[in-house]
Design a protein around this motif. Structure first.
Motif, short mmCIF file in Angstrom:
data_model
loop_
_atom_site.label_atom_id
_atom_site.label_comp_id
_atom_site.label_asym_id
_atom_site.label_seq_id
_atom_site.Cartn_x
_atom_site.Cartn_y
_atom_site.Cartn_z
N PRO A 1 0.82 -1.21 0.00
CA PRO A 1 0.00 0.00 0.00
C PRO A 1 0.85 1.26 0.00
O PRO A 1 2.07 1.21 0.18
N ASP A 2 0.18 2.38 -0.18
CA ASP A 2 0.83 3.68 -0.15
C ASP A 2 0.38 4.38 1.14
O ASP A 2 -0.82 4.45 1.41
N ARG A 3 1.32 4.89 1.91
CA ARG A 3 0.97 5.48 3.21
C ARG A 3 -0.03 6.63 3.07
O ARG A 3 -1.02 6.70 3.80
N ASP A 4 0.22 7.53 2.11
CA ASP A 4 -0.67 8.68 1.96
C ASP A 4 -2.08 8.24 1.54
O ASP A 4 -3.08 8.82 1.99
N ALA A 5 -2.15 7.24 0.69
CA ALA A 5 -3.47 6.75 0.25
C ALA A 5 -4.22 6.14 1.43
O ALA A 5 -5.42 6.37 1.60
N LEU A 6 -3.50 5.39 2.25
CA LEU A 6 -4.15 4.80 3.44
C LEU A 6 -4.68 5.90 4.35
O LEU A 6 -5.80 5.81 4.87
N GLN A 7 -3.87 6.94 4.53
CA GLN A 7 -4.31 8.03 5.43
C GLN A 7 -5.50 8.78 4.84
O GLN A 7 -6.42 9.15 5.57
N ARG A 8 -5.52 8.96 3.53
CA ARG A 8 -6.67 9.61 2.90
C ARG A 8 -7.92 8.74 3.14
O ARG A 8 -8.99 9.25 3.45
N GLY A 9 -7.74 7.45 3.01
CA GLY A 9 -8.86 6.53 3.25
C GLY A 9 -9.35 6.60 4.70
O GLY A 9 -10.55 6.62 4.94
N ILE A 10 -8.42 6.65 5.63
CA ILE A 10 -8.82 6.75 7.05
C ILE A 10 -9.59 8.04 7.26
O ILE A 10 -10.64 8.06 7.91
N ASP A 11 -9.08 9.13 6.68
CA ASP A 11 -9.76 10.42 6.84
C ASP A 11 -11.17 10.40 6.26
O ASP A 11 -12.04 11.14 6.70
N LEU A 12 -11.38 9.54 5.26
CA LEU A 12 -12.72 9.42 4.65
C LEU A 12 -13.57 8.36 5.35
O LEU A 12 -14.64 8.01 4.89
N GLY A 13 -13.06 7.81 6.44
CA GLY A 13 -13.87 6.87 7.23
C GLY A 13 -13.53 5.41 7.04
O GLY A 13 -14.12 4.55 7.70
N MET A 14 -12.61 5.09 6.13
CA MET A 14 -12.25 3.68 5.91
C MET A 14 -11.18 3.28 6.94
O MET A 14 -10.01 3.05 6.62
N THR A 15 -11.64 3.19 8.17
CA THR A 15 -10.75 2.97 9.32
C THR A 15 -10.49 1.49 9.56
O THR A 15 -9.76 1.13 10.48
N HIS A 16 -11.12 0.64 8.76
CA HIS A 16 -11.00 -0.81 8.86
C HIS A 16 -9.89 -1.21 7.87
O HIS A 16 -10.06 -1.04 6.66
N ILE A 17 -8.77 -1.70 8.39
CA ILE A 17 -7.62 -1.96 7.53
C ILE A 17 -7.21 -3.43 7.63
O ILE A 17 -7.08 -3.97 8.73
N ASP A 18 -7.02 -4.04 6.46
CA ASP A 18 -6.69 -5.46 6.39
C ASP A 18 -5.25 -5.63 5.94
O ASP A 18 -4.85 -5.12 4.90
N THR A 19 -4.46 -6.38 6.73
CA THR A 19 -3.11 -6.66 6.30
C THR A 19 -2.78 -8.12 6.66
O THR A 19 -3.68 -8.88 7.06
N ALA A 20 -1.51 -8.52 6.50
CA ALA A 20 -1.12 -9.91 6.78
C ALA A 20 0.39 -9.96 6.89
O ALA A 20 1.09 -9.20 6.22
#
Ligand code: NAP
Length: 272
Positions: free
Chosen positions: A24-43
């Motif tokens: 993933p891209d850190r900035d994209a993840l943060q933009r997603g969190i700011d838009l409410g996509m606070t549920h993050i899947d990793t492994a």
């Protein structure tokens, strides 16, 4: 962004989450969190831990309680001592002290009863808030559930998209009967079918969103379901977040259902 209870856990997660493989891209993840996509899947498997490290960098500025972080262990780490170490390593890379849900990534040749006992030990130790599985069909789900002493399986994460709707007939009913969340990975996959795509385009136009947002909203129409699209492009992140506020009408659902019909499955649960 709609949020809903994650299976029987009593904790809420955003209906649209964020996948993290390929890296993933850190900035994209943060933009997603700011838009409410606070549920993050990793492994742990994603980039040999690198995906978890990037997630760790991305989530560091946010309040831990505002996030729902899921990670997965490989079957070869499914024995009790190995599982404890694998979980510790994931927590270190993510820079957090508990996971909201920890999943067996796929069945492999793991002893399910032993893996479930290891997960229950992590639950008791406060390292994880719930436990779940991925890529398990109803047969394996039953075996895993039988291996638990008191905890419940919080979710099954499976390949589910408009081109692969067979889990609706197999894994989703098990989740419904057992109070588990049903999490769609690779949710944006769909067959290249121009006629069917025009149905998505028409509905997307009516709502002022993208075809992908309509596809995601269709997948999460069932109150058990979550979807975890992965996006590095900011335009994609924003389009996916829009799905979390999109409510399709009964008529729109029927039109998508007819354009991308559910099919029977006789073989194993597909993984790609
Ligand atoms: P996906 O999310 O369905 O598709 C990702 C691809 O779609 C990327 O190329 C992305 O491009 C693009 N995309 C994202 N949003 C878009 C949009 N709104 N419009 C157009 N294109 C868009 O598939 P996935 O990555 O295979 O699955 C998602 C997540 O599920 C993974 O990241 C992983 O966390 C999880 N997963 C789990 C398993 C398992 O075994 N449990 C297996 C596979 C995946 P950009 O990145 O360029 O934006």
């Amino acid at each position: 962004m709609q949020r809903r209870r994650f299976g029987s856990t009593g904790f809420e997660a955003s209906v649209i989450g964020q996948g993290t493989w390929p890296l993933p891209d850190r900035d994209a993840l943060q933009r997603g969190i700011d838009l409410g996509m606070t549920h993050i899947d990793t492994a742990e498997m994603y980039g040999d831990g690198r995906s978890e490290e990037i997630v760790g960098e991305a989530i560091a500025p946010y309040r831990r309680e505002s996030l729902f972080i899921v990670s997965k262990f490989v079957p070869s780490n499914g024995t009790r001592p190995r599982l404890q170490n694998a979980c510790e390593r994931s927590l270190q890379r993510l820079r957090i002290d508990y996971l909201d849900c920890y999943l067996l990534h796929w069945r492999g040749d793991v002893d399910l009863a032993e893996a479930m006992a290891g997960l229950e030990a992590l639950l008791e130790a406060g390292k994880i808030r719930s436990l779940g599985v991925s890529n398990l069909d109803p047969w394996d789900l039953r075996e895993a559930a039988q291996g638990l002493r008191g905890a419940q399986i919080a979710c099954d994460q499976v390949l589910y998209n408009l081109g692969e709707r067979t889990p609706e007939a197999h894994e989703l009913p098990w989740c419904r009967d057992n109070g588990a969340a049903f999490v769609a990975y690779t949710p944006l996959g769909r067959p290249r079918n121009r006629a069917a795509e025009t149905v998505l385009t028409a509905i997307a136009g009516e709502h002022g969103v993208t075809n992908e947002a309509v596809a995601l909203a269709f997948l999460v129409r069932d109150p058990l379901t979550f979807a975890i699209p992965k996006a590095n492009a900011l335009t994609h992140v924003e389009a996916n977040a829009a799905a979390g506020d999109l409510r399709l009408s009964e008529d729109e659902i029927k039109r998508i259902d007819a354009a991308y019909p559910i099919r029977n499955r006789s073989g194993a649960l597909p993984m790609n």
